[in-house]
Enzyme design. Sequence first.
Site, PDB file in Angstrom:
ATOM      1  N   CYS A 226       0.841  -1.201   0.000  1.00 19.91           N
ATOM      2  CA  CYS A 226       0.000   0.000   0.000  1.00 19.91           C
ATOM      3  C   CYS A 226       0.870   1.244   0.000  1.00 19.91           C
ATOM      4  CB  CYS A 226      -0.937   0.000   1.209  1.00 19.91           C
ATOM      5  SG  CYS A 226      -2.113  -1.353   1.258  1.00 19.91           S
TER       6      CYS A 226
ATOM      7  N   ASP B 159      -7.681  18.454  -9.599  1.00 20.29           N
ATOM      8  CA  ASP B 159      -8.239  17.113  -9.449  1.00 20.29           C
ATOM      9  C   ASP B 159      -8.065  16.675  -7.997  1.00 20.29           C
ATOM     10  OD1 ASP B 159      -5.485  16.795  -9.716  1.00 20.29           O
ATOM     11  OD2 ASP B 159      -5.639  14.923 -10.827  1.00 20.29           O
TER      12      ASP B 159
END
Length: 347
Positions: free
Chosen positions: A16, A224
């Site tokens: 991760c 974004d």
Amino acid sequence: MNTDAKLTKFVRAAGCAAKLAPGSLADSTCHIESFHKDLIVGFEGNEDAGVYKINDEIAIVQTVDIITPVVDDPYIYGQIAAANSLSDVFAMGGDAKTALNVVGFDSKNHTSEILSEIMRGGQNKALECGAVIVGGHTIQTPEMLYGLACTGFIHPHKVLRNNTPKIGDVLILTKPLGMGILITAIKNDRLDPVLAMKVADNLRTLNYKASLIARESHASACTDVTGFGLMGHMREMSAGNVTMEIDFAKVPYFIEAIEMVTKGMIPGGSRANHEYNKPYVYLDSSIEYEQEMVLFDAQTSGGLLVSVPQTHAQLMVDKCTDAGLTAAIIGDVVPYDGYDIVVKYTN
């Protein structure tokens, strides 16, 4: 999602890996300055991409991004990674033209077929927005990494900045939140295949059409929503000059993310965002912890946050809807009132 054992091993082995926390990144970049007469956008302002003027009609937009696998299927992973990388060009109001593959690959444990599928997925998304992949660079790494170094074109006077909203503008979000939480749930085998595919479809959706519509809608600012979460990127848009006032009831998000928070599926990046940005955010007392974490959730391939004139806001939403995109009016830009962000809840 592809359930082939080799591909399952592929995504589980990826771990991760996360972006630097916002505080650490700010400490690292604050000493770097970039000045040139033709540089329109550099390090200053934590913008989505750099912009360099070529002539009076053309400037180039440059950005790079990489992510670890978020799904089991390598082709879909390639699509998601490419959509995530290309998004920064679109957030600046640019059109992507070329891209370079950036690859970290564990060839000892994974076949060349997997790498081929990843890059094929990336090429698919580049072609979708009219860009061409012209090469790249690959290194041996213990975990999989993939993304694109992108170059786009834009008119020097039409660059969309992330910190120039106008008071009276309306705020529009073009993808639902909760991606970081749900990706964590996928990595921990907590999502059913149908929901996991729904998440993947959201992640691999390009922001290109939304960017075109934002430009047509006279956007004054755009960014974004990615690693810093909605609150972090909204803080960048505020820049301490205006207050971003939103209604949580109007914010689109995956309802399943709430359940996953209760089960502890919270990315480290989301926790870091919460710690770093919460002092600058006023939250309605009726907003519960699980809902709060959705607002701070670190996104991958998130949507655009756009500030547009009120006269064009509903038209932008309608055009996005007609194009098959999510779009929601979530709030307004108001005079600064002591907080960068105010989150109300009219539910």
